[in-house]
Write an enzyme that holds these catalytic residues in place. Sequence first.
Site, short mmCIF file in Angstrom:
data_model
loop_
_atom_site.label_atom_id
_atom_site.label_comp_id
_atom_site.label_asym_id
_atom_site.label_seq_id
_atom_site.Cartn_x
_atom_site.Cartn_y
_atom_site.Cartn_z
N PRO A 42 -3.97 -11.79 9.85
CA PRO A 42 -4.37 -11.53 11.24
C PRO A 42 -4.55 -10.04 11.50
CG PRO A 42 -2.08 -12.33 11.12
CD PRO A 42 -2.64 -12.40 9.74
N ILE A 97 -3.79 -7.55 13.91
CA ILE A 97 -2.89 -7.48 15.07
C ILE A 97 -3.49 -6.66 16.20
CG2 ILE A 97 -0.55 -6.85 15.83
CD1 ILE A 97 0.26 -7.06 12.82
N LYS A 135 9.16 -17.38 -9.79
CA LYS A 135 8.37 -16.33 -10.43
C LYS A 135 7.18 -16.94 -11.17
CE LYS A 135 8.75 -12.88 -14.04
NZ LYS A 135 9.30 -12.68 -15.36
N ASN A 169 0.84 -1.20 0.00
CA ASN A 169 0.00 0.00 0.00
C ASN A 169 0.88 1.24 0.00
OD1 ASN A 169 0.49 0.81 2.87
ND2 ASN A 169 -0.39 -1.21 3.20
N LYS A 229 -12.08 -3.00 18.40
CA LYS A 229 -10.72 -3.44 18.73
C LYS A 229 -10.35 -3.13 20.18
CE LYS A 229 -9.33 -3.02 13.89
NZ LYS A 229 -8.25 -3.24 12.94
#
Length: 401
Positions: free
Chosen positions: A302, A304, A286, A207, A339
Amino acid sequence: MIGNFKVILGISGGIAAIKCADIVRDLKGLSAKVLVVMTKSAQEFVTPTTLTAVGADSVTTSLFNDKSDMPHIDIAKDAQVMVIAPATANIIAKLATGIADDALTTTVLALNCPLLIAPSMNESMWQNVATQKNIEILKSRGVKIIGPEIGKLACGDIGIGRMSEPLDIIRRIEELTSKRDQLSGKYFIVTAGGTREPLDEIRYIGNRSSGKMGFSMARKLLERGAKVSLITGPTELTAPFGCECIRIETVDELRDEVLKRYDASDAVVMAAAVSDYRFKKPVQGKIKKSEGPLNLTLVPAPDILKELGDRRSNKILIGFAAECGDDIEKKAREKLEKKNLDMIIANRVDDDRIGFDSDYNEVTMITLDSVEKIPISSKDSIAEKIVEKFIFLKEKALRSI
Ligand code: CTP
């Protein structure tokens, strides 16, 4: 008020070194322990005897004729701040490149506290591209710079290059040390940058996170005396002075490094842009071009922060919510609750002026009972406000005990 603080005074070889006796005397007046480290050229301007006479607790001039086998490590240990005054063009260049060839430069590399430098040189030397580039490098690492001032220079010219006055340097040291009390003894895990999930040995999904927000957070926490482990995805940024910096690539690596340190920590600041998905089975070697479409299966990675929130004890957890479109505050608040966090920093990532890659951001700090908007400002000043809010939360928690 400095109090029982240990201050290292580094002196390099410029005429302004004659003002160092005043700096030592003023620091002693504030009850600081003052350890002086001098370069060879500094001793051409001021002698170790003078500095001892005005109260320096020790004066180190070489790595080899000291009582200790490793004077640079002993001096750096437990210091609250180091100031180099005067800082010549030569010492600035050495610091920028990490050269460690004498007692002063090796001490700087062993430091675990803020470093303040007071440049002093001729105007042309100060304005030289090489010096300015070195100053930029030092600033990017969190080194504080005071001066130089405009005035009469040793060469007789009037211009920029005079070392700041001892009293101004002392005031700056006081500022740095008083802030350091606020979080000393606290251990923070800060994550930064984006993760990369491999598709094969060449490609990955990643990103656009630059890591700047997390690095600013680490810098501001260090300034207030916290111990910081900065766990970061790939970035060009230089880690601030005095933190443990761990470089990771994948979500799993990030999770491992966070969990390894979690029990010992007091707070976690998750500024990293963590991938929500990863490839089910990264390919060895590749992937070759095929004629038809390529189907790849992504599985959830996951979460975190959610994992930390589920098992939290008395730690403070701070998350960042990257949001687009409407209802940003509402979406971020849902994450805060889901969270189990103390605070979430909501930021918009669909505005080109701010967010990813930019040095600026516009955020809203959300806790269970408060909402505070910070208008567009530098990531450093946003980090400062978040740290202030953290200190407020910590004090509030203590008051309610
Ligand atoms: N986070 C995390 N692990 C993940 C994803 C996110 O620890 N796998 C953390 C981020 O570091 C951030 C917070 O959770 O502090 C919110 O991240 P964000 O990407 O905004 O939200 P997500 O929970 O991933 O939800 P969505 O992407 O659907 O908005």
